[in-house]
Design an enzyme around this catalytic site. Structure first.
Site, PDB file in Angstrom:
ATOM      1  N   ARG A  33       0.831  -1.201   0.000  1.00 29.63           N
ATOM      2  CA  ARG A  33       0.000   0.000   0.000  1.00 29.63           C
ATOM      3  C   ARG A  33       0.871   1.259   0.000  1.00 29.63           C
ATOM      4  O   ARG A  33       1.891   1.313   0.693  1.00 29.63           O
ATOM      5  CB  ARG A  33      -0.959   0.004   1.198  1.00 29.63           C
ATOM      6  CG  ARG A  33      -1.857  -1.217   1.176  1.00 29.63           C
ATOM      7  CD  ARG A  33      -3.214  -1.038   1.782  1.00 29.63           C
ATOM      8  NE  ARG A  33      -3.910  -2.330   1.729  1.00 29.63           N
ATOM      9  CZ  ARG A  33      -4.622  -2.759   0.693  1.00 29.63           C
ATOM     10  NH1 ARG A  33      -4.789  -1.984  -0.367  1.00 29.63           N
ATOM     11  NH2 ARG A  33      -5.188  -3.950   0.711  1.00 29.63           N
TER      12      ARG A  33
ATOM     13  N   HIS B 283       7.740   1.241 -10.374  1.00 30.05           N
ATOM     14  CA  HIS B 283       6.519   0.920  -9.640  1.00 30.05           C
ATOM     15  C   HIS B 283       5.322   1.316 -10.483  1.00 30.05           C
ATOM     16  O   HIS B 283       5.344   2.338 -11.163  1.00 30.05           O
ATOM     17  CB  HIS B 283       6.468   1.601  -8.275  1.00 30.05           C
ATOM     18  CG  HIS B 283       6.763   3.069  -8.281  1.00 30.05           C
ATOM     19  ND1 HIS B 283       8.039   3.561  -8.444  1.00 30.05           N
ATOM     20  CD2 HIS B 283       5.956   4.150  -8.173  1.00 30.05           C
ATOM     21  CE1 HIS B 283       7.996   4.888  -8.413  1.00 30.05           C
ATOM     22  NE2 HIS B 283       6.747   5.270  -8.262  1.00 30.05           N
TER      23      HIS B 283
ATOM     24  N   ASN C 253       5.109   6.332 -13.432  1.00 32.97           N
ATOM     25  CA  ASN C 253       5.883   7.534 -13.724  1.00 32.97           C
ATOM     26  C   ASN C 253       7.342   7.159 -13.986  1.00 32.97           C
ATOM     27  O   ASN C 253       7.888   6.276 -13.327  1.00 32.97           O
ATOM     28  CB  ASN C 253       5.806   8.502 -12.541  1.00 32.97           C
ATOM     29  CG  ASN C 253       4.381   8.945 -12.268  1.00 32.97           C
ATOM     30  OD1 ASN C 253       3.629   9.241 -13.188  1.00 32.97           O
ATOM     31  ND2 ASN C 253       3.995   8.974 -10.993  1.00 32.97           N
TER      32      ASN C 253
END
Ligand code: DGP
Length: 126
Positions: free
Chosen positions: A34, A109, A96
């Site tokens: 998370r 990621h 990104n």
């Protein structure tokens, strides 16, 4: 062109167990956890365990096993978080890369965001 990977980045430290995380899923080649600053009710980060700085780096140089594992992990997470399109309202997936992508952590990621409407995809430059 060679990709440069900084093994002192925060996600490398998470992978080494030096920093805690809230794990959603762990597989042979992938870890999902998370986001520390969630932008939506569902905000999961999916990272390969290998040293890849960005998605283009991963897509060009990871093994088939890593790529399949990473992709299947994303499917599994969407099922676990109830955001698939088969029976739910969908999600946004973002990765990104670099300065123009405004990437803060230089380990590949994918953000998986769901649980609310996300609004327009690209905001004015900031
Ligand atoms: P990006 O701008 O795409 O590089 O996003 C980096 C994300 O990483 C950002 O949403 C916040 C998250 N993040 C940064 N440090 C940590 C951390 O220590 N733990 C977790 N779980 N998330 C982090």
């Amino acid at each position: 062109m060679a990709y440069t990977y900084d093994d002192q980045n925060i996600f490398a430290k998470i992978l080494r167990g030096e920093i805690p995380n809230t794990t959603v899923l762990e597989t042979d080649h992938t870890l999902a956890f998370r986001d520390i600053e969630p932008q939506a009710p569902v905000h999961v980060l999916v990272i390969p365990k290998g040293a890849y700085v960005s998605y283009d780096h991963f897509a060009a140089q990871a093994s088939d096993a890593e790529i399949v594992d990473f992709t299947r992990a994303i499917a599994k997470i969407c099922q676990m978080e109830d955001i698939t399109l088969d029976d739910n309202d969908g999600f946004r997936m973002i990765s990104n890369a670099g300065a123009h992508g405004v990437q803060e952590v230089p380990h590949l990621h994918v953000h998986i965001l769901g649980g609310r409407r996300m609004g327009r995809m690209v905001q004015p430059a900031g």
